[in-house]
Write a protein that holds these residues in place. Structure first.
Motif, PDB file in Angstrom:
ATOM      1  N   TYR A  18       0.812  -1.221   0.000  1.00 10.54           N
ATOM      2  CA  TYR A  18       0.000   0.000   0.000  1.00 10.54           C
ATOM      3  C   TYR A  18       0.843   1.268   0.000  1.00 10.54           C
ATOM      4  O   TYR A  18       0.427   2.285  -0.555  1.00 10.54           O
ATOM      5  N   THR A  19       2.034   1.211   0.562  1.00 14.33           N
ATOM      6  CA  THR A  19       2.941   2.368   0.477  1.00 14.33           C
ATOM      7  C   THR A  19       3.338   2.583  -0.980  1.00 14.33           C
ATOM      8  O   THR A  19       3.296   3.714  -1.487  1.00 14.33           O
ATOM      9  N   THR A  20       3.677   1.500  -1.664  1.00  8.84           N
ATOM     10  CA  THR A  20       4.060   1.604  -3.074  1.00  8.84           C
ATOM     11  C   THR A  20       2.862   2.047  -3.915  1.00  8.84           C
ATOM     12  O   THR A  20       3.003   2.866  -4.825  1.00  8.84           O
ATOM     13  N   PHE A  21       1.679   1.526  -3.586  1.00  5.49           N
ATOM     14  CA  PHE A  21       0.464   1.896  -4.317  1.00  5.49           C
ATOM     15  C   PHE A  21       0.243   3.410  -4.253  1.00  5.49           C
ATOM     16  O   PHE A  21      -0.127   4.036  -5.256  1.00  5.49           O
ATOM     17  N   SER A  22       0.483   4.003  -3.088  1.00 10.85           N
ATOM     18  CA  SER A  22       0.268   5.451  -2.912  1.00 10.85           C
ATOM     19  C   SER A  22       1.341   6.274  -3.595  1.00 10.85           C
ATOM     20  O   SER A  22       1.089   7.395  -4.019  1.00 10.85           O
ATOM     21  N   THR A  23       2.556   5.718  -3.664  1.00  9.08           N
ATOM     22  CA  THR A  23       3.709   6.475  -4.154  1.00  9.08           C
ATOM     23  C   THR A  23       3.800   6.400  -5.676  1.00  9.08           C
ATOM     24  O   THR A  23       3.889   7.419  -6.357  1.00  9.08           O
TER      25      THR A  23
END
Lengths: 122, 122
Positions: A18-23
Protein backbone atom coordinates in the motif's frame (compact mmCIF):
# COMPACT_ATOMS: atom_id res chain seq x y z
CA UNK A 1 5.49 -22.45 8.72
CA UNK A 2 5.67 -20.74 12.10
CA UNK A 3 2.52 -18.58 12.69
CA UNK A 4 4.65 -15.62 13.86
CA UNK A 5 6.61 -15.77 10.59
CA UNK A 6 3.38 -15.90 8.54
CA UNK A 7 2.13 -12.83 10.31
CA UNK A 8 5.46 -11.00 9.89
CA UNK A 9 5.55 -11.70 6.14
CA UNK A 10 1.90 -10.68 5.70
CA UNK A 11 2.37 -7.41 7.57
CA UNK A 12 5.60 -6.53 5.73
CA UNK A 13 4.00 -7.37 2.38
CA UNK A 14 0.85 -5.35 3.13
CA UNK A 15 2.78 -2.28 4.28
CA UNK A 16 5.04 -2.44 1.24
CA UNK A 17 2.10 -2.96 -1.13
CA UNK A 18 0.00 0.00 0.00
CA UNK A 19 2.94 2.37 0.48
CA UNK A 20 4.06 1.60 -3.07
CA UNK A 21 0.46 1.90 -4.32
CA UNK A 22 0.27 5.45 -2.91
CA UNK A 23 3.71 6.48 -4.15
CA UNK A 24 3.94 4.99 -7.66
CA UNK A 25 1.66 2.14 -8.78
CA UNK A 26 4.08 1.20 -11.59
CA UNK A 27 6.55 0.06 -8.94
CA UNK A 28 4.20 -2.80 -7.99
CA UNK A 29 5.32 -4.63 -11.18
CA UNK A 30 8.00 -6.76 -9.44
CA UNK A 31 5.31 -8.23 -7.14
CA UNK A 32 3.48 -9.97 -10.03
CA UNK A 33 4.38 -12.72 -12.53
CA UNK A 34 2.94 -13.92 -15.88
CA UNK A 35 0.62 -16.34 -14.05
CA UNK A 36 -0.61 -13.70 -11.56
CA UNK A 37 -4.28 -12.75 -11.57
CA UNK A 38 -6.06 -9.61 -10.41
CA UNK A 39 -9.81 -9.27 -10.03
CA UNK A 40 -10.47 -5.57 -9.50
CA UNK A 41 -14.10 -4.75 -8.75
CA UNK A 42 -15.07 -7.79 -10.82
CA UNK A 43 -12.79 -7.10 -13.80
CA UNK A 44 -10.21 -9.83 -14.44
CA UNK A 45 -6.60 -9.29 -15.51
CA UNK A 46 -3.81 -11.83 -15.97
CA UNK A 47 -0.06 -11.23 -16.09
CA UNK A 48 2.14 -8.60 -14.43
CA UNK A 49 1.98 -6.13 -17.33
CA UNK A 50 -1.81 -6.20 -17.70
CA UNK A 51 -2.26 -5.91 -13.94
CA UNK A 52 0.01 -2.88 -13.65
CA UNK A 53 -1.56 -1.28 -16.72
CA UNK A 54 -4.93 -1.53 -14.94
CA UNK A 55 -3.66 -0.23 -11.60
CA UNK A 56 -1.72 2.62 -13.21
CA UNK A 57 -4.79 3.66 -15.24
CA UNK A 58 -7.05 4.15 -12.22
CA UNK A 59 -8.30 7.73 -12.58
CA UNK A 60 -7.09 9.45 -9.43
CA UNK A 61 -4.07 11.50 -8.44
CA UNK A 62 -3.79 10.65 -4.76
CA UNK A 63 -4.79 7.54 -2.87
CA UNK A 64 -4.24 6.70 0.76
CA UNK A 65 -5.05 3.35 2.42
CA UNK A 66 -5.83 3.06 6.09
CA UNK A 67 -5.42 -0.60 7.09
CA UNK A 68 -7.86 -1.91 9.72
CA UNK A 69 -7.00 -5.62 9.77
CA UNK A 70 -4.40 -7.99 8.29
CA UNK A 71 -5.15 -11.71 8.70
CA UNK A 72 -2.89 -14.42 7.30
CA UNK A 73 -2.67 -18.21 7.18
CA UNK A 74 -0.09 -20.56 5.69
CA UNK A 75 -1.15 -23.03 3.00
CA UNK A 76 0.43 -25.62 0.70
CA UNK A 77 2.07 -23.06 -1.55
CA UNK A 78 2.60 -19.95 0.48
CA UNK A 79 0.59 -17.44 2.47
CA UNK A 80 -3.07 -16.49 2.25
CA UNK A 81 -3.63 -12.85 3.29
CA UNK A 82 -6.80 -10.82 3.79
CA UNK A 83 -6.78 -7.09 4.38
CA UNK A 84 -9.66 -4.79 5.30
CA UNK A 85 -9.51 -1.04 5.61
CA UNK A 86 -10.54 2.27 4.14
CA UNK A 87 -9.12 4.14 1.21
CA UNK A 88 -9.35 7.77 0.32
CA UNK A 89 -9.08 8.86 -3.29
CA UNK A 90 -8.21 12.52 -3.93
CA UNK A 91 -10.58 14.60 -1.76
CA UNK A 92 -13.44 12.05 -1.76
CA UNK A 93 -14.94 10.52 1.38
CA UNK A 94 -13.09 7.37 2.55
CA UNK A 95 -14.53 4.06 1.30
CA UNK A 96 -14.22 0.64 2.95
CA UNK A 97 -12.42 -2.07 1.00
CA UNK A 98 -11.40 -5.72 1.31
CA UNK A 99 -8.47 -7.28 -0.55
CA UNK A 100 -7.16 -10.85 -0.50
CA UNK A 101 -3.81 -12.15 -1.77
CA UNK A 102 -2.16 -15.52 -2.27
CA UNK A 103 1.59 -15.01 -1.84
CA UNK A 104 4.04 -17.55 -3.27
CA UNK A 105 7.62 -17.84 -2.01
CA UNK A 106 10.36 -17.27 -4.59
CA UNK A 107 13.98 -17.13 -3.47
CA UNK A 108 14.07 -15.00 -0.33
CA UNK A 109 10.89 -13.13 -1.19
CA UNK A 110 7.25 -13.62 -2.29
CA UNK A 111 5.20 -12.77 -5.35
CA UNK A 112 1.42 -12.31 -5.70
CA UNK A 113 -0.35 -15.17 -7.50
CA UNK A 114 -3.95 -14.20 -6.64
CA UNK A 115 -5.24 -10.70 -5.90
CA UNK A 116 -8.91 -9.85 -5.43
CA UNK A 117 -9.98 -6.30 -4.60
CA UNK A 118 -13.44 -5.06 -3.69
CA UNK A 119 -14.84 -1.85 -2.34
CA UNK A 120 -17.23 -2.87 0.40
CA UNK A 121 -20.13 -0.50 0.01
CA UNK A 122 -21.40 0.75 3.37
CA UNK B 1 -9.09 -24.55 -15.19
CA UNK B 2 -11.78 -22.97 -17.32
CA UNK B 3 -12.83 -19.55 -15.83
CA UNK B 4 -16.53 -20.42 -16.21
CA UNK B 5 -15.98 -23.59 -14.17
CA UNK B 6 -14.11 -21.65 -11.46
CA UNK B 7 -17.00 -19.22 -11.21
CA UNK B 8 -19.58 -22.04 -11.13
CA UNK B 9 -17.77 -23.87 -8.33
CA UNK B 10 -17.30 -20.64 -6.33
CA UNK B 11 -20.96 -19.68 -6.63
CA UNK B 12 -22.22 -23.17 -5.76
CA UNK B 13 -19.85 -23.36 -2.78
CA UNK B 14 -20.83 -19.89 -1.51
CA UNK B 15 -24.55 -20.56 -1.77
CA UNK B 16 -24.17 -23.91 -0.03
CA UNK B 17 -21.96 -22.43 2.70
CA UNK B 18 -24.24 -19.55 3.71
CA UNK B 19 -27.46 -21.53 3.36
CA UNK B 20 -26.01 -24.19 5.66
CA UNK B 21 -24.66 -21.51 8.00
CA UNK B 22 -28.18 -20.10 8.42
CA UNK B 23 -29.85 -23.50 8.78
CA UNK B 24 -27.46 -25.48 11.01
CA UNK B 25 -23.83 -24.45 11.47
CA UNK B 26 -22.90 -27.98 12.62
CA UNK B 27 -23.58 -29.20 9.10
CA UNK B 28 -20.57 -27.23 7.85
CA UNK B 29 -18.29 -29.92 9.36
CA UNK B 30 -17.88 -31.92 6.10
CA UNK B 31 -16.42 -28.81 4.42
CA UNK B 32 -13.35 -28.74 6.69
CA UNK B 33 -10.40 -31.11 7.30
CA UNK B 34 -7.76 -31.50 10.06
CA UNK B 35 -5.44 -29.10 8.23
CA UNK B 36 -8.16 -26.46 7.69
CA UNK B 37 -7.76 -23.05 9.30
CA UNK B 38 -10.31 -20.41 10.26
CA UNK B 39 -9.47 -16.88 11.30
CA UNK B 40 -12.68 -15.42 12.69
CA UNK B 41 -12.44 -11.75 13.60
CA UNK B 42 -8.75 -12.29 14.34
CA UNK B 43 -9.16 -15.49 16.39
CA UNK B 44 -7.42 -18.53 14.90
CA UNK B 45 -8.76 -22.09 14.86
CA UNK B 46 -7.31 -25.21 13.24
CA UNK B 47 -9.06 -28.49 12.40
CA UNK B 48 -12.65 -29.23 11.42
CA UNK B 49 -13.84 -29.90 14.98
CA UNK B 50 -12.38 -26.73 16.49
CA UNK B 51 -13.71 -24.65 13.59
CA UNK B 52 -17.24 -26.01 13.93
CA UNK B 53 -17.13 -25.65 17.71
CA UNK B 54 -16.37 -21.94 17.20
CA UNK B 55 -19.03 -21.41 14.54
CA UNK B 56 -21.67 -23.31 16.51
CA UNK B 57 -20.89 -21.29 19.65
CA UNK B 58 -21.56 -17.90 18.06
CA UNK B 59 -24.18 -16.32 20.32
CA UNK B 60 -27.14 -15.74 18.04
CA UNK B 61 -30.28 -17.61 17.09
CA UNK B 62 -30.83 -16.42 13.56
CA UNK B 63 -28.35 -15.26 10.93
CA UNK B 64 -28.96 -14.31 7.34
CA UNK B 65 -26.27 -13.47 4.77
CA UNK B 66 -26.96 -11.23 1.81
CA UNK B 67 -24.19 -11.80 -0.74
CA UNK B 68 -23.06 -8.75 -2.73
CA UNK B 69 -20.08 -10.13 -4.65
CA UNK B 70 -18.39 -13.48 -5.28
CA UNK B 71 -14.98 -13.30 -6.99
CA UNK B 72 -12.91 -16.39 -7.74
CA UNK B 73 -9.59 -17.31 -9.34
CA UNK B 74 -7.88 -20.65 -9.96
CA UNK B 75 -4.47 -21.32 -8.42
CA UNK B 76 -1.97 -24.16 -8.10
CA UNK B 77 -4.06 -26.12 -5.64
CA UNK B 78 -7.66 -25.18 -6.20
CA UNK B 79 -9.82 -22.09 -6.13
CA UNK B 80 -9.36 -18.78 -4.33
CA UNK B 81 -12.73 -17.19 -3.45
CA UNK B 82 -13.62 -13.81 -1.95
CA UNK B 83 -17.12 -12.91 -0.84
CA UNK B 84 -18.49 -9.58 0.32
CA UNK B 85 -21.94 -8.91 1.63
CA UNK B 86 -24.03 -8.06 4.64
CA UNK B 87 -25.22 -10.24 7.46
CA UNK B 88 -28.06 -9.80 9.84
CA UNK B 89 -27.96 -11.41 13.25
CA UNK B 90 -31.27 -11.81 15.10
CA UNK B 91 -33.02 -8.43 14.92
CA UNK B 92 -29.81 -6.34 14.75
CA UNK B 93 -28.98 -3.92 11.94
CA UNK B 94 -27.17 -5.59 9.00
CA UNK B 95 -23.35 -5.43 9.10
CA UNK B 96 -20.97 -5.61 6.13
CA UNK B 97 -18.55 -8.51 6.01
CA UNK B 98 -15.77 -9.93 3.84
CA UNK B 99 -14.77 -13.60 3.78
CA UNK B 100 -12.07 -15.37 1.75
CA UNK B 101 -11.64 -19.11 1.17
CA UNK B 102 -9.06 -21.38 -0.41
CA UNK B 103 -10.91 -24.41 -1.76
CA UNK B 104 -9.02 -27.65 -2.45
CA UNK B 105 -10.39 -30.31 -4.81
CA UNK B 106 -10.98 -33.75 -3.29
CA UNK B 107 -12.69 -36.43 -5.34
CA UNK B 108 -15.61 -34.78 -7.10
CA UNK B 109 -15.92 -32.00 -4.51
CA UNK B 110 -13.90 -29.36 -2.62
CA UNK B 111 -12.95 -28.72 0.97
CA UNK B 112 -11.97 -25.46 2.70
CA UNK B 113 -8.27 -25.19 3.55
CA UNK B 114 -8.19 -21.46 4.42
CA UNK B 115 -11.09 -19.38 5.74
CA UNK B 116 -10.76 -15.78 6.90
CA UNK B 117 -13.81 -13.85 8.09
CA UNK B 118 -14.02 -10.17 9.00
CA UNK B 119 -16.83 -7.78 9.71
CA UNK B 120 -16.03 -4.65 7.75
CA UNK B 121 -17.03 -1.83 10.03
CA UNK B 122 -18.78 0.95 8.17
Amino acid sequence: MDPAQVSTVATAFTNHYYTTFSTDRNQLLPLYRDQSMLTFEGQQFQGANKIIEKLASLPFQKVQHQISTIDAQPNFNGIFVCVTGALQVDEDAPQRFAQAFQLIPEGTSYYVLNDIFRLNYG
